[in-house]
Scaffold this motif. Structure first.
Motif, mmCIF file in Angstrom:
data_model
loop_
_atom_site.group_PDB
_atom_site.id
_atom_site.type_symbol
_atom_site.label_atom_id
_atom_site.label_comp_id
_atom_site.label_asym_id
_atom_site.label_seq_id
_atom_site.Cartn_x
_atom_site.Cartn_y
_atom_site.Cartn_z
ATOM 1 N N GLN A 121 11.503 -8.867 0.389
ATOM 2 C CA GLN A 121 11.624 -7.818 1.408
ATOM 3 C C GLN A 121 13.106 -7.616 1.653
ATOM 4 O O GLN A 121 13.843 -8.573 1.893
ATOM 5 C CB GLN A 121 10.925 -8.248 2.695
ATOM 6 C CG GLN A 121 9.424 -8.429 2.488
ATOM 7 C CD GLN A 121 8.700 -8.739 3.790
ATOM 8 O OE1 GLN A 121 8.926 -9.786 4.375
ATOM 9 N NE2 GLN A 121 7.852 -7.836 4.222
ATOM 10 N N THR A 173 4.234 -8.071 3.598
ATOM 11 C CA THR A 173 4.153 -9.317 2.858
ATOM 12 C C THR A 173 5.107 -9.367 1.659
ATOM 13 O O THR A 173 5.341 -10.428 1.105
ATOM 14 C CB THR A 173 2.734 -9.490 2.284
ATOM 15 O OG1 THR A 173 2.483 -8.357 1.445
ATOM 16 C CG2 THR A 173 1.691 -9.563 3.363
ATOM 17 N N ASN A 229 4.010 2.461 2.934
ATOM 18 C CA ASN A 229 5.401 1.989 3.022
ATOM 19 C C ASN A 229 6.306 3.090 3.547
ATOM 20 O O ASN A 229 7.110 2.872 4.443
ATOM 21 C CB ASN A 229 5.916 1.588 1.634
ATOM 22 C CG ASN A 229 5.640 0.133 1.321
ATOM 23 O OD1 ASN A 229 5.175 -0.610 2.178
ATOM 24 N ND2 ASN A 229 5.919 -0.263 0.095
HETATM 25 P P1 ADP Z 1 6.156 -4.925 2.240
HETATM 26 O O1 ADP Z 1 6.124 -3.449 2.506
HETATM 27 O O2 ADP Z 1 4.856 -5.589 2.565
HETATM 28 O O3 ADP Z 1 7.350 -5.614 2.825
HETATM 29 P P2 ADP Z 1 6.485 -4.133 -0.500
HETATM 30 O O4 ADP Z 1 6.385 -4.933 -1.760
HETATM 31 O O5 ADP Z 1 5.586 -2.966 -0.340
HETATM 32 O O6 ADP Z 1 6.297 -5.159 0.669
HETATM 33 O O7 ADP Z 1 7.972 -3.634 -0.339
HETATM 34 C C1 ADP Z 1 9.043 -4.561 -0.554
HETATM 35 C C2 ADP Z 1 10.280 -4.131 0.204
HETATM 36 O O8 ADP Z 1 10.790 -2.910 -0.346
HETATM 37 C C3 ADP Z 1 10.038 -3.807 1.662
HETATM 38 O O9 ADP Z 1 10.008 -4.962 2.475
HETATM 39 C C4 ADP Z 1 11.236 -2.924 1.976
HETATM 40 O O10 ADP Z 1 12.382 -3.703 2.183
HETATM 41 C C5 ADP Z 1 11.402 -2.143 0.673
HETATM 42 N N1 ADP Z 1 10.724 -0.826 0.732
HETATM 43 C C6 ADP Z 1 9.521 -0.500 0.208
HETATM 44 N N2 ADP Z 1 9.240 0.810 0.409
HETATM 45 C C7 ADP Z 1 10.276 1.323 1.091
HETATM 46 C C8 ADP Z 1 10.596 2.637 1.592
HETATM 47 N N3 ADP Z 1 9.766 3.667 1.427
HETATM 48 N N4 ADP Z 1 11.795 2.792 2.239
HETATM 49 C C9 ADP Z 1 12.639 1.744 2.387
HETATM 50 N N5 ADP Z 1 12.406 0.484 1.935
HETATM 51 C C10 ADP Z 1 11.249 0.279 1.299
#
Ligand code: ADP
Length: 258
Positions: A209, A219, A163
Motif C-alpha cells: 500500500q 488490504t 479503488n
Molecule cells: P488496497 O486498495 O486494498 O490498499 P490495492 O492492491 O487495491 O490494495 O492497491 C494497492 C495500493 O495502490 C493502494 O493502497 C494505494 O496506495 C494504491 N492505489 C490503488 N488504486 C489507486 C488509485 N486509484 N489512486 C491512488 N492510489 C491507488
C-alpha cells in the motif's frame, strides 16, 4: 584442436547450467504452488470461525432482554468491525491464492460490454464516494462483444472502480471502453492523488500500500488479484499515473479471449 576442445568444454558447461536452471525453476514453481495451496487452505479454514464471531457479536448487540451498557456496545461494535476487516482479508487472500494456484477456471462466453457497464453503474451507486465526486460510466455506443468471463471481468472493474472512488476526493471517476488492436481497452480513470512512477510496479505486489495521507483502509491485495484475473482472461492490466494528475488503470482484453 585446442580451440575445439575449449569450445566443447564451454558448450558442456552451458548445457549443465541450463539443466541446473531448469531444475531450480521447477523447484521454485513447486514451492510457489505449495505456498498458494497452503494459503488457500488456511484462509478457507479461517472463514468459518471469523463468520461465527461476526454473527455472535451481532447477537450480543441485539439482545433486547439484557441491554448492553454504552461501553459494552462500543466494544461489541469493535469486535464486529475488526472481525469484518479480518473476513475481508481472509476472502481476498483466498481469492488470490485460488487464482495463483490455477483453481479459477474462466467460464467463457460472448459478453456485451454494454451490459457489464450497465450493471456496474447500478451496483456502484451503493459505494461510498466523497461528496461531489462524479462516477461517469461511458457505455460503448455500438455493441461491444468480447469473448470473456463476465463475472471475473465485472469483479476486476468493480475492484478498480472501488479503488478509484476510495482515493478520489474531488473531480470524477470515469469508466470507458474503446476498441484497440484486436481487442478492447477498458479504462478506469480518476482525478485522485495519483501514484508516483517508481511505485507503479509495487502497487501490483501483494500487500503493498503506497504511503501518504490518502491511505484509507484496504488490504493491498486488490490490484495483484485484479492483474491475475485479467491475465487469466488473456489480457493485461497497466497503470498510467503521476502525482497530482490522477490515475488511469487500463485493462486490455483480446476480443476473442485468446
Ligand atoms: P488496497 O486498495 O486494498 O490498499 P490495492 O492492491 O487495491 O490494495 O492497491 C494497492 C495500493 O495502490 C493502494 O493502497 C494505494 O496506495 C494504491 N492505489 C490503488 N488504486 C489507486 C488509485 N486509484 N489512486 C491512488 N492510489 C491507488
Amino acid at each position: 584442436q585446442q580451440l575445439t576442445d575449449e569450445l566443447e568444454a564451454t558448450n558442456q558447461g552451458v548445457v549443465a547450467l541450463y539443466a541446473e536452471l531448469d531444475e531450480k525453476s521447477a523447484q521454485l514453481r513447486a514451492a510457489s504452488e505449495s505456498k498458494s495451496r497452503f494459503l488457500a487452505n488456511v484462509s478457507h479454514e479461517l472463514r468459518a470461525p471469523v463468520t461465527a464471531i461476526i454473527g455472535l457479536a451481532r447477537l450480543l448487540g441485539d439482545s433486547a432482554s439484557d441491554p448492553l451498557t454504552t461501553e459494552q456496545e462500543r466494544q461489541v461494535g469493535l469486535i464486529r468491525s475488526s472481525a469484518s476487516d479480518l473476513l475481508t482479508l481472509v476472502n481476498e487472500l483466498l481469492d488470490l491464492a485460488k487464482a495463483e494456484s490455477g483453481r479459477i477456471e474462466p467460464e467463457w462466453s460472448e459478453v456485451d460490454l454494454r451490459a457489464v457497464f450497465g450493471q456496474l453503474r447500478g451496483t456502484l451507486r451503493a459505494l461510498p464516494a466523497a461528496d461531489g465526486v462524479e462516477l461517469v460510466v461511458e457505455e460503448p455506443a455500438t455493441p461491444a462483444t468480447v469473448r470473456t468471463d463476465e463475472v471475473l471481468l465485472a469483479q476486476v472493474l468493480r475492484n478498480l472502480l472501488h479503488n478509484a472512488l476510495k482515493f478520489t476526493t474531488e473531480g470524477e471517476v470515469r469508466l470507458r471502453a474503446e476498441r484497440h488492436g484486436d481487442g478492447w481497452r477498458l479504462t478506469v480513470a480518476d482525478t485522485g492523488p495519483g501514484i508516483p512512477p517508481e511505485l507503479h510496479d509495487r502497487v501490483f505486489e501483494e500487500f503493498y500500500q503506497a504511503p501518504g495521507p490518502t491511505r484509507v483502509g484496504g488490504t493491498g491485495l486488490g490490484l495483484p488479484y485484479a492483474r491475475r484475473l485479467v491475465n487469466l482472461l488473456g489480457g493485461t492490466l497497466d497503470l498510467a499515473s503521476e502525482p497530482g494528475r490522477g490515475s488511469t488503470f487500463t485493462v486490455w482484453l483480446p476480443a476473442d479471449g485468446t
